[in-house]
Design a protein around this motif. Structure first.
Motif, PDB file in Angstrom:
ATOM      1  N   LYS A 111       0.677  -1.172   0.077  1.00 37.00           N
ATOM      2  CA  LYS A 111       0.056   0.043   0.126  1.00 37.00           C
ATOM      3  C   LYS A 111       0.692   1.287   0.112  1.00 37.00           C
ATOM      4  O   LYS A 111       1.952   1.182   0.334  1.00 37.00           O
ATOM      5  CB  LYS A 111      -0.952   0.118   1.144  1.00 37.00           C
ATOM      6  N   ILE A 112       0.195   2.243  -0.314  1.00 35.90           N
ATOM      7  CA  ILE A 112       0.875   3.589  -0.399  1.00 35.90           C
ATOM      8  C   ILE A 112       0.069   4.536   0.416  1.00 35.90           C
ATOM      9  O   ILE A 112      -0.725   4.652   0.409  1.00 35.90           O
ATOM     10  CB  ILE A 112       1.086   4.322  -1.731  1.00 35.90           C
ATOM     11  N   ASP A 113       0.990   5.163   1.548  1.00 40.11           N
ATOM     12  CA  ASP A 113       0.397   5.909   2.530  1.00 40.11           C
ATOM     13  C   ASP A 113       0.725   7.279   2.023  1.00 40.11           C
ATOM     14  O   ASP A 113       1.856   7.766   2.198  1.00 40.11           O
ATOM     15  CB  ASP A 113       0.827   5.632   3.886  1.00 40.11           C
ATOM     16  N   PHE A 114      -0.396   8.026   1.443  1.00 41.83           N
ATOM     17  CA  PHE A 114      -0.196   9.395   1.078  1.00 41.83           C
ATOM     18  C   PHE A 114      -0.075  10.149   1.814  1.00 41.83           C
ATOM     19  O   PHE A 114       0.716  11.477   1.775  1.00 41.83           O
ATOM     20  CB  PHE A 114      -1.259   9.611   0.017  1.00 41.83           C
ATOM     21  N   GLU A 115      -0.615  10.158   3.007  1.00 39.90           N
ATOM     22  CA  GLU A 115      -0.399  11.212   4.270  1.00 39.90           C
ATOM     23  C   GLU A 115       0.743  11.296   4.823  1.00 39.90           C
ATOM     24  O   GLU A 115       1.402  12.521   5.173  1.00 39.90           O
ATOM     25  CB  GLU A 115      -1.452  10.889   5.353  1.00 39.90           C
ATOM     26  N   ASN A 116       1.710  10.222   4.930  1.00 39.83           N
ATOM     27  CA  ASN A 116       2.788   9.978   5.557  1.00 39.83           C
ATOM     28  C   ASN A 116       4.041   9.941   4.652  1.00 39.83           C
ATOM     29  O   ASN A 116       5.208   9.765   4.989  1.00 39.83           O
ATOM     30  CB  ASN A 116       2.989   8.782   6.824  1.00 39.83           C
ATOM     31  N   SER A 117       3.641   9.931   3.269  1.00 39.38           N
ATOM     32  CA  SER A 117       4.665   9.957   2.346  1.00 39.38           C
ATOM     33  C   SER A 117       5.468   8.381   2.321  1.00 39.38           C
ATOM     34  O   SER A 117       6.668   8.502   2.307  1.00 39.38           O
ATOM     35  CB  SER A 117       5.593  10.902   2.136  1.00 39.38           C
ATOM     36  N   VAL A 118       4.872   7.515   2.467  1.00 37.29           N
ATOM     37  CA  VAL A 118       5.394   6.135   2.868  1.00 37.29           C
ATOM     38  C   VAL A 118       4.942   4.742   1.816  1.00 37.29           C
ATOM     39  O   VAL A 118       3.682   4.985   1.610  1.00 37.29           O
ATOM     40  CB  VAL A 118       5.337   5.562   4.353  1.00 37.29           C
ATOM     41  N   VAL A 119       5.727   4.160   1.155  1.00 36.01           N
ATOM     42  CA  VAL A 119       5.389   2.887   0.618  1.00 36.01           C
ATOM     43  C   VAL A 119       5.502   1.830   1.278  1.00 36.01           C
ATOM     44  O   VAL A 119       6.777   1.760   1.830  1.00 36.01           O
ATOM     45  CB  VAL A 119       6.048   3.045  -0.837  1.00 36.01           C
ATOM     46  N   GLN A 120       4.506   1.051   1.408  1.00 35.80           N
ATOM     47  CA  GLN A 120       4.914  -0.325   2.353  1.00 35.80           C
ATOM     48  C   GLN A 120       4.992  -1.438   1.258  1.00 35.80           C
ATOM     49  O   GLN A 120       3.987  -1.695   0.444  1.00 35.80           O
ATOM     50  CB  GLN A 120       3.781  -0.431   3.423  1.00 35.80           C
ATOM     51  N   LEU A 121       6.093  -2.384   1.314  1.00 40.46           N
ATOM     52  CA  LEU A 121       6.353  -3.318   0.344  1.00 40.46           C
ATOM     53  C   LEU A 121       5.543  -4.639   1.173  1.00 40.46           C
ATOM     54  O   LEU A 121       5.362  -4.749   2.210  1.00 40.46           O
ATOM     55  CB  LEU A 121       7.796  -3.518   0.360  1.00 40.46           C
ATOM     56  N   LYS A 122       5.188  -5.497   0.236  1.00 41.61           N
ATOM     57  CA  LYS A 122       4.556  -6.850   0.639  1.00 41.61           C
ATOM     58  C   LYS A 122       5.400  -7.697   1.574  1.00 41.61           C
ATOM     59  O   LYS A 122       4.917  -8.525   2.609  1.00 41.61           O
ATOM     60  CB  LYS A 122       4.281  -7.556  -0.498  1.00 41.61           C
ATOM     61  N   ASN A 123       6.649  -7.442   1.671  1.00 42.93           N
ATOM     62  CA  ASN A 123       7.494  -8.037   2.662  1.00 42.93           C
ATOM     63  C   ASN A 123       7.673  -7.290   4.049  1.00 42.93           C
ATOM     64  O   ASN A 123       8.353  -7.583   4.885  1.00 42.93           O
ATOM     65  CB  ASN A 123       9.123  -8.178   2.079  1.00 42.93           C
ATOM     66  N   GLY A 124       6.857  -6.271   4.225  1.00 41.21           N
ATOM     67  CA  GLY A 124       6.821  -5.465   5.438  1.00 41.21           C
ATOM     68  C   GLY A 124       7.698  -4.354   5.520  1.00 41.21           C
ATOM     69  O   GLY A 124       7.627  -3.508   6.483  1.00 41.21           O
ATOM     70  N   GLN A 125       8.475  -4.231   4.495  1.00 39.09           N
ATOM     71  CA  GLN A 125       9.610  -3.074   4.698  1.00 39.09           C
ATOM     72  C   GLN A 125       8.804  -1.688   4.234  1.00 39.09           C
ATOM     73  O   GLN A 125       7.882  -1.572   3.382  1.00 39.09           O
ATOM     74  CB  GLN A 125      10.802  -3.100   3.797  1.00 39.09           C
ATOM     75  N   THR A 126       9.406  -0.489   4.822  1.00 40.02           N
ATOM     76  CA  THR A 126       8.791   0.725   4.170  1.00 40.02           C
ATOM     77  C   THR A 126       9.743   1.468   3.627  1.00 40.02           C
ATOM     78  O   THR A 126      10.916   1.452   4.044  1.00 40.02           O
ATOM     79  CB  THR A 126       8.051   1.498   5.432  1.00 40.02           C
ATOM     80  N   LEU A 127       9.208   2.335   2.637  1.00 36.22           N
ATOM     81  CA  LEU A 127      10.335   3.144   1.873  1.00 36.22           C
ATOM     82  C   LEU A 127       9.346   4.559   1.913  1.00 36.22           C
ATOM     83  O   LEU A 127       8.381   4.703   1.533  1.00 36.22           O
ATOM     84  CB  LEU A 127      10.281   3.032   0.570  1.00 36.22           C
TER      85      LEU A 127
END
Length: 152
Positions: A111-127
Motif C-alpha cells: 500500500k501507499i500511505d499518501f499522508e505520511n509519504s510512505v510506500v509499504q512493500l509486501k515483505n513488510g519494509q517501508t520506503l
C-alpha cells in the motif's frame, strides 16, 4: 558482472539511491523476501544491468514507455511480465544534475500511505518518498496504463 551481483539484482524489488557516510552515493537494494543491501553502483547502472540480465534494451524500453504514457521523463519502466518499476523521488540532490529517483516494482507494493509519504512493500519494509501525493498518483496511473497496453 559477477554471480553475486546478478543474484542481488534478480532478488531485488526496489532500487533506491541513498548517501552513506564515508562512501558517498550508493543504491539500497530491497529484496523480495525481505532485507536490503547496499550496492556501490548508481540506480541508472543497476537498472541498465537489470535489463541486460533479462535480455532487454533499456533505450527501447524507455522509448516505448514514454510513447505509451505520453511523458518525456521519469516514466515507469515495464521490463517484463511481473516487473513494472514505479519511479519515486527518495532523496534530495546534493549537487546539480544529481539523480535522486529510485524504482520500486509495483507488484511488490502492499500500500501507499499518501499522508505520511510512505510506500509499504509486501515483505513488510517501508520506503519514504519525497514526491507529492498527486505525482505519485499520476505515476501509479501511468503504471496501470502501461500494464494494460503491453499485457493485452
Amino acid at each position: 558482472m559477477n554471480h553475486e551481483y546478478v543474484s542481488k539484482l534478480q532478488r531485488g524489488c526496489a532500487f533506491i539511491p541513498c548517501y552513506l557516510k564515508g562512501k558517498g552515493k550508493v543504491t539500497k537494494v530491497y529484496f523480495k523476501e525481505g532485507g536490503y543491501e547496499y550496492v556501490n553502483h548508481s540506480v541508472s547502472k543497476i537498472i541498465n544491468d537489470y535489463c541486460a540480465i533479462n535480455l532487454r534494451n533499456i533505450v527501447i524500453i524507455k522509448r516505448l514507455c514514454q510513447t505509451i504514457t505520453g511523458r518525456k521523463c521519469i516514466t515507469p519502466l515495464y521490463i517484463k511480465e511481473g516487473v513494472l518499476f514505479l519511479p519515486v523521488k527518495t532523496i534530495k540532490p546534493c549537487t546539480k544534475g544529481d539523480k535522486c529517483i529510485g524504482y520500486i516494482n509495483i507488484n511488490f507494493i502492499e500500500k501507499i500511505d499518501f499522508e505520511n509519504s510512505v510506500v509499504q512493500l509486501k515483505n513488510g519494509q517501508t520506503l519514504k518518498y519525497l514526491d507529492s501525493k498527486e505525482t505519485i498518483k499520476k505515476r501509479v496511473g501511468d503504471c496501470t496504463i502501461l500494464h494494460k497496453s503491453i499485457v493485452q
